[in-house]
Scaffold this motif. Structure first.
Motif, PDB file in Angstrom:
ATOM      1  N   ILE A 138       1.013  -1.225  -0.077  1.00 14.85           N
ATOM      2  CA  ILE A 138       0.103  -0.014  -0.005  1.00 14.85           C
ATOM      3  C   ILE A 138       1.007   1.242  -0.048  1.00 14.85           C
ATOM      4  N   LEU A 139       0.876   2.096  -0.792  1.00 13.21           N
ATOM      5  CA  LEU A 139       1.468   3.572  -1.065  1.00 13.21           C
ATOM      6  C   LEU A 139       1.040   4.338   0.196  1.00 13.21           C
ATOM      7  N   GLU A 140       2.160   4.910   0.654  1.00 10.76           N
ATOM      8  CA  GLU A 140       1.932   5.898   1.853  1.00 10.76           C
ATOM      9  C   GLU A 140       2.633   7.174   1.527  1.00 10.76           C
ATOM     10  N   CYS A 141       1.773   7.981   0.963  1.00  9.08           N
ATOM     11  CA  CYS A 141       2.191   9.478   0.796  1.00  9.08           C
ATOM     12  C   CYS A 141       1.063  10.700   0.563  1.00  9.08           C
ATOM     13  N   ALA A 142       1.528  11.758   0.816  1.00  7.39           N
ATOM     14  CA  ALA A 142       0.473  12.734   0.948  1.00  7.39           C
ATOM     15  C   ALA A 142      -0.145  12.971  -0.655  1.00  7.39           C
ATOM     16  N   SER A 143       0.900  13.131  -1.490  1.00  7.72           N
ATOM     17  CA  SER A 143       0.657  13.351  -2.872  1.00  7.72           C
ATOM     18  C   SER A 143       1.806  12.913  -3.752  1.00  7.72           C
ATOM     19  N   TRP A 144       1.626  12.842  -5.205  1.00  9.07           N
ATOM     20  CA  TRP A 144       2.536  12.494  -5.892  1.00  9.07           C
ATOM     21  C   TRP A 144       2.275  12.815  -7.385  1.00  9.07           C
ATOM     22  N   PHE A 145       3.418  12.963  -8.064  1.00 10.07           N
ATOM     23  CA  PHE A 145       3.087  13.283  -9.700  1.00 10.07           C
ATOM     24  C   PHE A 145       4.083  12.589 -10.517  1.00 10.07           C
ATOM     25  N   GLU A 146       3.873  12.420 -11.713  1.00 15.52           N
ATOM     26  CA  GLU A 146       4.997  11.938 -12.741  1.00 15.52           C
ATOM     27  C   GLU A 146       5.661  13.248 -13.311  1.00 15.52           C
ATOM     28  N   GLU A 147       6.836  13.248 -13.365  1.00 19.12           N
ATOM     29  CA  GLU A 147       7.614  14.050 -14.007  1.00 19.12           C
ATOM     30  C   GLU A 147       7.635  14.086 -15.538  1.00 19.12           C
ATOM     31  N   ASP A 148       8.088  15.043 -16.168  1.00 16.16           N
ATOM     32  CA  ASP A 148       8.352  14.855 -17.709  1.00 16.16           C
ATOM     33  C   ASP A 148       8.959  13.804 -18.138  1.00 16.16           C
ATOM     34  N   ASP A 149      10.277  13.579 -17.328  1.00 14.95           N
ATOM     35  CA  ASP A 149      11.067  12.390 -17.663  1.00 14.95           C
ATOM     36  C   ASP A 149      10.749  11.050 -17.339  1.00 14.95           C
ATOM     37  N   GLY A 150       9.503  10.974 -16.663  1.00 14.14           N
ATOM     38  CA  GLY A 150       9.047   9.599 -16.379  1.00 14.14           C
ATOM     39  C   GLY A 150       9.458   9.185 -14.724  1.00 14.14           C
ATOM     40  N   CYS A 151       9.885   9.916 -14.167  1.00 13.39           N
ATOM     41  CA  CYS A 151      10.225   9.789 -12.660  1.00 13.39           C
ATOM     42  C   CYS A 151       8.973   9.908 -11.805  1.00 13.39           C
ATOM     43  N   ILE A 152       8.909   9.647 -10.856  1.00 13.45           N
ATOM     44  CA  ILE A 152       7.747   9.970  -9.982  1.00 13.45           C
ATOM     45  C   ILE A 152       8.502  10.833  -8.593  1.00 13.45           C
ATOM     46  N   GLN A 153       7.769  12.159  -8.489  1.00 11.50           N
ATOM     47  CA  GLN A 153       8.158  13.094  -7.420  1.00 11.50           C
ATOM     48  C   GLN A 153       6.918  12.844  -6.213  1.00 11.50           C
ATOM     49  N   ILE A 154       7.344  12.483  -4.919  1.00 12.94           N
ATOM     50  CA  ILE A 154       6.626  12.097  -4.024  1.00 12.94           C
ATOM     51  C   ILE A 154       6.545  13.214  -2.896  1.00 12.94           C
ATOM     52  N   THR A 155       5.589  13.655  -2.203  1.00 19.19           N
ATOM     53  CA  THR A 155       5.680  14.539  -1.124  1.00 19.19           C
ATOM     54  C   THR A 155       5.021  13.347  -0.031  1.00 19.19           C
TER      55      THR A 155
END
Length: 91
Positions: free
Chosen positions: A6-23
């Motif tokens: 189960i993912l545990e994060c406040a928010s996340w999005f996919e950057e243009d390069d395909g990497c995920i940035q997570i708060t």
């Protein structure tokens, strides 16, 4: 490894390069490399580990996938549970 991840994060999005940035839940920012990002997107909030292994078997070995799940768990970005308890997840 059995159960659910189960993912545990406040928010996340996919950057243009395909990497995920997570708060994360502590307000810190984490950027995953492309391999970790693939696992993250495949989990998509929660996934049974056997199903995750099946979906990623052509990309990762079982050992690699378990190492990634353990690393995500070590950094409080995911948790592994024996079963889904919706009450526990909400609170």
């Amino acid at each position: 490894m059995k159960g659910f991840v189960i993912l545990e994060c406040a928010s996340w999005f996919e950057e243009d390069d395909g990497c995920i940035q997570i708060t994360n839940k502590y307000g810190n920012t984490v950027i995953l490399n492309k391999l970790y990002s693939l696992v993250w997107k495949t989990i998509d909030s929660e996934k049974e580990i056997s199903e995750l292994k099946e979906e990623l078997q052509h990309v990762l070995s079982e050992r690699q996938m378990e190492e990634i799940i353990n690393k995500l768990s070590d950094f409080d970005l995911a948790s592994v549970r024996d079963e889904i308890d919706s009450f526990d997840i909400m609170f």
